[in-house]
Design a protein around this motif. Structure first.
Motif, mmCIF file in Angstrom:
data_model
loop_
_atom_site.group_PDB
_atom_site.id
_atom_site.type_symbol
_atom_site.label_atom_id
_atom_site.label_comp_id
_atom_site.label_asym_id
_atom_site.label_seq_id
_atom_site.Cartn_x
_atom_site.Cartn_y
_atom_site.Cartn_z
ATOM 1 N N LEU A 98 0.831 -1.207 0.000
ATOM 2 C CA LEU A 98 0.000 0.000 0.000
ATOM 3 C C LEU A 98 0.863 1.253 0.000
ATOM 4 O O LEU A 98 0.569 2.234 -0.699
ATOM 5 C CB LEU A 98 -0.894 0.027 1.239
ATOM 6 C CG LEU A 98 -2.253 -0.651 1.124
ATOM 7 C CD1 LEU A 98 -3.010 -0.523 2.435
ATOM 8 C CD2 LEU A 98 -3.069 -0.024 -0.015
ATOM 9 N N ARG A 99 1.922 1.220 0.782
ATOM 10 C CA ARG A 99 2.806 2.384 0.854
ATOM 11 C C ARG A 99 3.392 2.692 -0.525
ATOM 12 O O ARG A 99 3.428 3.845 -0.959
ATOM 13 C CB ARG A 99 3.919 2.129 1.873
ATOM 14 C CG ARG A 99 4.365 3.374 2.601
ATOM 15 C CD ARG A 99 5.378 3.082 3.698
ATOM 16 N NE ARG A 99 4.813 2.500 4.896
ATOM 17 C CZ ARG A 99 5.137 1.310 5.408
ATOM 18 N NH1 ARG A 99 6.045 0.556 4.821
ATOM 19 N NH2 ARG A 99 4.571 0.862 6.505
ATOM 20 N N VAL A 100 3.795 1.659 -1.223
ATOM 21 C CA VAL A 100 4.351 1.848 -2.568
ATOM 22 C C VAL A 100 3.301 2.443 -3.498
ATOM 23 O O VAL A 100 3.550 3.405 -4.237
ATOM 24 C CB VAL A 100 4.896 0.503 -3.126
ATOM 25 C CG1 VAL A 100 5.282 0.641 -4.597
ATOM 26 C CG2 VAL A 100 6.068 0.015 -2.280
ATOM 27 N N ILE A 101 2.102 1.887 -3.438
ATOM 28 C CA ILE A 101 1.025 2.385 -4.312
ATOM 29 C C ILE A 101 0.694 3.843 -3.970
ATOM 30 O O ILE A 101 0.529 4.686 -4.856
ATOM 31 C CB ILE A 101 -0.231 1.491 -4.185
ATOM 32 C CG1 ILE A 101 0.052 0.099 -4.774
ATOM 33 C CG2 ILE A 101 -1.428 2.125 -4.884
ATOM 34 C CD1 ILE A 101 -1.001 -0.943 -4.454
ATOM 35 N N LEU A 102 0.614 4.135 -2.671
ATOM 36 C CA LEU A 102 0.292 5.506 -2.260
ATOM 37 C C LEU A 102 1.353 6.480 -2.753
ATOM 38 O O LEU A 102 1.033 7.572 -3.234
ATOM 39 C CB LEU A 102 0.156 5.586 -0.735
ATOM 40 C CG LEU A 102 -1.116 4.950 -0.163
ATOM 41 C CD1 LEU A 102 -1.014 4.790 1.352
ATOM 42 C CD2 LEU A 102 -2.348 5.789 -0.529
ATOM 43 N N ASP A 108 -6.036 7.560 -4.959
ATOM 44 C CA ASP A 108 -7.048 7.277 -5.985
ATOM 45 C C ASP A 108 -6.920 5.873 -6.560
ATOM 46 O O ASP A 108 -7.829 5.398 -7.243
ATOM 47 C CB ASP A 108 -6.930 8.286 -7.146
ATOM 48 C CG ASP A 108 -7.797 9.506 -6.903
ATOM 49 O OD1 ASP A 108 -8.437 9.572 -5.831
ATOM 50 O OD2 ASP A 108 -7.823 10.393 -7.785
ATOM 51 N N ALA A 109 -5.790 5.225 -6.323
ATOM 52 C CA ALA A 109 -5.570 3.894 -6.900
ATOM 53 C C ALA A 109 -6.037 2.774 -5.972
ATOM 54 O O ALA A 109 -5.830 1.598 -6.254
ATOM 55 C CB ALA A 109 -4.085 3.718 -7.234
ATOM 56 N N ILE A 110 -6.666 3.167 -4.844
ATOM 57 C CA ILE A 110 -7.083 2.155 -3.867
ATOM 58 C C ILE A 110 -8.605 2.060 -3.836
ATOM 59 O O ILE A 110 -9.304 3.026 -3.521
ATOM 60 C CB ILE A 110 -6.526 2.500 -2.477
ATOM 61 C CG1 ILE A 110 -5.000 2.437 -2.554
ATOM 62 C CG2 ILE A 110 -7.058 1.540 -1.419
ATOM 63 C CD1 ILE A 110 -4.312 3.030 -1.363
ATOM 64 N N LEU A 111 -9.106 0.893 -4.168
ATOM 65 C CA LEU A 111 -10.550 0.676 -4.242
ATOM 66 C C LEU A 111 -11.020 -0.107 -3.025
ATOM 67 O O LEU A 111 -10.498 -1.170 -2.729
ATOM 68 C CB LEU A 111 -10.879 -0.126 -5.508
ATOM 69 C CG LEU A 111 -12.357 -0.523 -5.705
ATOM 70 C CD1 LEU A 111 -13.218 0.706 -5.971
ATOM 71 C CD2 LEU A 111 -12.496 -1.506 -6.867
ATOM 72 N N ARG A 112 -12.005 0.468 -2.327
ATOM 73 C CA ARG A 112 -12.689 -0.376 -1.326
ATOM 74 C C ARG A 112 -13.969 -0.860 -1.960
ATOM 75 O O ARG A 112 -14.649 -0.119 -2.667
ATOM 76 C CB ARG A 112 -12.947 0.401 -0.036
ATOM 77 C CG ARG A 112 -14.149 1.311 -0.055
ATOM 78 C CD ARG A 112 -14.495 1.804 1.352
ATOM 79 N NE ARG A 112 -15.306 2.996 1.310
ATOM 80 C CZ ARG A 112 -16.643 3.009 1.271
ATOM 81 N NH1 ARG A 112 -17.335 1.885 1.261
ATOM 82 N NH2 ARG A 112 -17.294 4.148 1.225
ATOM 83 N N LEU A 134 -7.487 7.675 4.376
ATOM 84 C CA LEU A 134 -6.519 7.674 3.270
ATOM 85 C C LEU A 134 -6.912 8.642 2.160
ATOM 86 O O LEU A 134 -6.092 9.008 1.329
ATOM 87 C CB LEU A 134 -6.423 6.271 2.647
ATOM 88 C CG LEU A 134 -5.667 5.190 3.401
ATOM 89 C CD1 LEU A 134 -5.750 3.870 2.614
ATOM 90 C CD2 LEU A 134 -4.203 5.581 3.607
ATOM 91 N N GLY A 135 -8.192 9.011 2.117
ATOM 92 C CA GLY A 135 -8.688 9.815 0.999
ATOM 93 C C GLY A 135 -8.945 8.976 -0.238
ATOM 94 O O GLY A 135 -8.948 9.481 -1.363
ATOM 95 N N GLY A 473 0.899 4.549 9.827
ATOM 96 C CA GLY A 473 1.048 5.766 10.619
ATOM 97 C C GLY A 473 -0.154 6.689 10.590
ATOM 98 O O GLY A 473 -0.023 7.895 10.792
ATOM 99 N N LEU A 474 -1.336 6.155 10.324
ATOM 100 C CA LEU A 474 -2.536 7.003 10.297
ATOM 101 C C LEU A 474 -2.941 7.365 11.721
ATOM 102 O O LEU A 474 -2.956 6.512 12.605
ATOM 103 C CB LEU A 474 -3.698 6.287 9.590
ATOM 104 C CG LEU A 474 -3.475 5.909 8.130
ATOM 105 C CD1 LEU A 474 -4.736 5.271 7.547
ATOM 106 C CD2 LEU A 474 -3.060 7.109 7.292
#
Ligand SMILES: Nc1nc2c(c(=O)[nH]1)N[C@H]1C(S)=C(S)[C@@H](COP(=O)(O)OP(=O)(O)OC[C@H]3O[C@@H](n4cnc5c(=O)[nH]c(N)nc54)[C@H](O)[C@@H]3O)O[C@H]1N2
Ligand SMILES: Nc1nc2c(c(=O)[nH]1)N[C@H]1C(S)=C(S)[C@@H](COP(=O)(O)OP(=O)(O)OC[C@H]3O[C@@H](n4cnc5c(=O)[nH]c(N)nc54)[C@H](O)[C@@H]3O)O[C@H]1N2
Ligand code: SF4
Ligand SMILES: [Mo]
Length: 683
Positions: A98-102, A108-112, A134-135, A473-474
């Protein structure tokens, strides 16, 4: 040392996506090692709605809880096979990816992707907080109810309230319209039966004969997608004969003239021609409606799953305004009772963090969202089984199988969605986590304590996202809320419906009736629209679908719920599959069987513009000509060709609310002549 088996009973709310939100009596057995197992599920006999019975499916919940395939440890896919990993290994690696993708692609590349596998406000709704922090894009949760919600709100505003089921015995005419309530809202039945004892007549408006039609006094086998035409045709008669409630219309509604004008073209013969009902049936319905107070209409989400489903439902919900039924106890309509639960939802799921311009995904368009060009690099699926339930599921599966997409599925069962994941994270069930429940079929708020030790290493959804949030770290505090924190927030309100409902009381009593007025008449004096009046405008017009039947696709396929499944939940229990006929069937009328060369008990291919599925034919006059019905969202694994029925349904959205159109599919049926498994796969 040997022990006699020891048992105790606990009361827990059923978490499934069903209006009844039953209070279940769960019998626990303590084993020799001191651990407890659920061994029997019935209903709480003291609960006014549950009345001591659980449905034909949930009595089998223990078999699902202890299913041999239930994932009990985190699994990671390595070279196409799942291997067991520790929670730390799974969470560390997911967080790292996830960190790499973020960093590279942004949130915007993370779909729930989620729906209502559990209706719990903690594990079903609050769990989204991680993604809001995460936005990440918002998921528009449209697969079921939004066409109905939007339709209701056009006429009545928000929140959406409905007739209390406990008032139904006061009704003298009952319309079950676009709902197979004996299957999908079975705890309404005792109230219907009580009303019938009090003299009520019950009419079912549904394109095919099912359990509810057999129970009703009259079944109107309407042509799919023509409800607005029926409403307008019936209303024309009502208005002509002066049966409408002028006093209510004048005082509590607006725009009646436009509605009346729209009825004028709906002569008896035209209404009959469009709806497929006889002129006698239409006059009979108009007469019953015009002359029987109070009339109660239970309208279902089922009928909204058409291109014009929003408008069709809205037409039906305007009948009680035309007839003034909202003035009487037991009169009016019910789509959902959920609006009565006036909880403080401000920070539920960290909704307060959602920014106006955030990217949105309509969940009915998952097939497109998972295509590489849509840009998603990670998908998190929880409380949902999209490989079976989402439209155009062939493309959904192809998307989930993408090599370059990280797919994480939180599940209680090895669904076809889970099988396509890179990580399967074992989820707790409602007996293994605490939660808070509303209802969309009655007015009781409830609470379940955590009752059983989680099986294996199963964990609540919220735990998983708290762990990921820590690793990223959220600091958003709502992510880390406990159920108690959430409950305190939800009940931090002065709304009269929650007067006297405190966290302690809810936990103590388990199930608490909302503090509604002695006689609850939500629309007796108007509605929650901006003008305070029920809105007849825009008039609900009948319009034919774009997907008209044609020579190529001459039948309309309906895919309503099965009696023994809850969407795809329970599709992994052999005894419930057996109760549904062992495998999915397509029902066709004898005339269509003859016309298309289909034999009872043989296989046929159902082909649409979107895809194809093979099903066994059941020839029956329960359906009408030109309509085919496949009941139940079976696991594809149970079908002869391994497909979900949603391989043939389309992403087409409804006219209102961006809803799903599962009953809109036009299809062609052709006999399958070769029956080797390979031929089936290719058929
Ligand atoms: N046993 C069981 N219970 C369930 C579910 C389940 O899968 N199984 N699912 C749950 C969920 S998630 C939901 S949303 C609800 C849904 O429950 P309902 O609101 O009852 O909706 P459906 O059962 O989908 O559809 C109801 C009926 O609508 C009919 N219908 C289709 N098209 C039309 C039309 O154009 N006009 C009219 N008048 N009728 C039409 C179908 O033939 C079907 O019999 O049930 C919940 N309860
Ligand atoms: N063709 C067709 N398709 C349909 C419909 C139709 O009528 N026809 N109906 C539509 C409707 S109305 C709906 S609502 C949708 C429903 O679609 P879904 O919301 O996907 O419902 P289910 O198929 O019951 O799957 C829910 C999944 O959530 C999992 N689950 C339950 N509780 C938890 C939990 O606490 N944590 C986690 N992680 N997982 C959990 C269950 O194991 C199950 O696999 O399907 C839609 N699809
Ligand atoms: S699925 Fe519905 S009817 Fe069955 S036990 Fe759960 S809430 Fe009750
Ligand atoms: Mo649903």
């Amino acid at each position: 040392m040997s022990h006699a088996a020891s048992f105790r009973d606990v009361l827990l709310t059923c978490p499934l996506d069903c209006p009844d939100a039953c209070r279940l009596k769960v019998r626990l057995q303590r084993g020799e090692d001191g651990s407890e197992r659920a061994v029997k599920v019935t209903g709480d006999s003291d609960h006014p709605i549950t009345k001591g019975f659980a449905c034909a499916k949930t009595v089998h919940y223990p078999a699902r809880q202890y299913h041999e395939d239930r994932p009990l440890h985190p699994l990671k896919k390595v070279n196409g096979e799942f291997v067991r990993v520790t929670w730390d290994e799974a969470l560390d690696e997911i967080a790292e990816r996830l960190r790499v993708i973020l960093d590279r692609d942004g949130s915007d590349a993370i779909l729930r992707y989620n729906y209502a596998g559990t209706m719990g406000l903690m594990e079903g709704s609050h769990v989204h907080a991680f993604f809001r922090a995460l936005g990440a894009p918002e998921l528009d949760e449209t697969i079921c109810a939004t066409a109905g919600s939007a339709a209701w709100e056009l006429g009545y505003g928000a929140p959406r309230m409905g007739v209390d089921p406990e008032d139904v015995p006061h009704a003298r005419l009952i319309l079950l319209w676009g709902i197979n309530s004996l299957t999908t809202n079975s705890h309404l039945t005792p109230w219907l039966t009580q009303a019938r004892k009090n003299g009520a007549r019950i009419v079912h408006v549904d394109p095919y004969r099912n359990k509810t039609s057999l129970y009703a006094d009259t079944h109107l086998k309407i042509r799919p997608g023509t409800d607005a035409a029926l409403v307008l045709g019936v209303s024309r008669i009502v208005i002509e004969r002066g049966w409408h409630d002028r006093e209510y219309i004048e005082r509590a509604t607006e725009g009646f003239e436009a509605f009346e004008a729209a009825t004028r073209e709906w002569t008896l013969d035209k209404t009959s021609e469009v709806t497929g009902l006889s002129e006698e049936e239409i006059v009979d319905l108009a007469t019953a409606l015009g002359t029987t107070r109070p009339t109660y209409i239970r309208v279902g989400y089922g009928m909204t799953r058409h291109e014009r489903g929003g408008t069709n439902l809205r037409a039906v919900t305007l009948l009680p305004a035309l007839l003034g039924d909202w003035k009487y106890r037991g009169g009016g309509a019910n789509l959902t009772t959920s609006g009565a639960f006036q909880l403080n939802r401000r920070k539920l799921g960290a909704g307060h963090l959602v920014k106006p311009g955030v990217k949105r995904v309509n969940m009915n368009e998952l097939a497109s969202a998972l295509a590489p060009e849509a840009g998603f690099k990670a998908a998190f699926v929880y409380n949902c089984n999209p490989a079976a339930v989402a439209p155009d599921s062939g493309r959904v599966k192809a998307g989930l199988a993408r090599e370059d997409l990280l797919v994480v599925v939180l599940e209680q069962a090895m669904t076809e969605t889970a099988r396509l994941a890179d990580f399967v994270l074992p989820a707790t069930t409602f007996m293994e986590h605490a939660d808070v429940y509303t209802s969309y079929g009655h007015h009781y708020l409830s609470y379940n304590p955590r009752t059983l030790e989680p099986l294996g290493e199963a964990r609540p959804n919220t735990w998983v996202f708290q762990e990921l949030a820590r690793r990223l770290g959220l600091t958003e505090e709502t992510i880390y809320w406990s159920v108690d924190d959430l409950l305190a927030h939800l009940l931090d309100t002065r709304h009269p419906h929650l007067a006297g409902v405190t966290p302690d009381r809810l936990k103590d009593e388990g199930s608490v009736r909302l503090t509604l007025p002695e006689v609850f008449l939500p629309y007796a004096n108007g509605a929650a629209t901006s003008s305070g009046k029920v809105r007849f405008t825009p008039a609900p017009l009948h319009v034919s679908p774009n997907a008209l039947l044609s020579d190529e696709f001459p039948l309309r396929l309906l895919t309503p719920p099965a009696h023994h499944f809850l969407n795809s939940t329970y599709g992994n229990l052999a005894n419930l599959r057996q109760a549904e006929g062992g495998e999915p069937h397509v029902m066709v009328h004898p005339k269509d069987a003859q016309r298309y060369g289909l034999d009872d008990g043989e296989l046929c291919t159902i082909a649409s513009e979107v895809g194809a599925a093979v099903r066994r034919v059941r020839v029956t006059d329960a359906v009408q000509p030109s309509v085919a019905v496949v009941e139940g969202t079976w696991w594809g694994l149970s079908a002869p060709d391994g497909t979900s029925i949603n391989e043939v349904t389309a992403q087409t959205l409804t006219d209102l609310g961006g809803g799903s159109t599962f009953h809109n599919t036009r299809v062609r049926l052709t006999p399958v002549t070769v029956t080797t498994p390979r031929a089936l796969q290719e058929a």
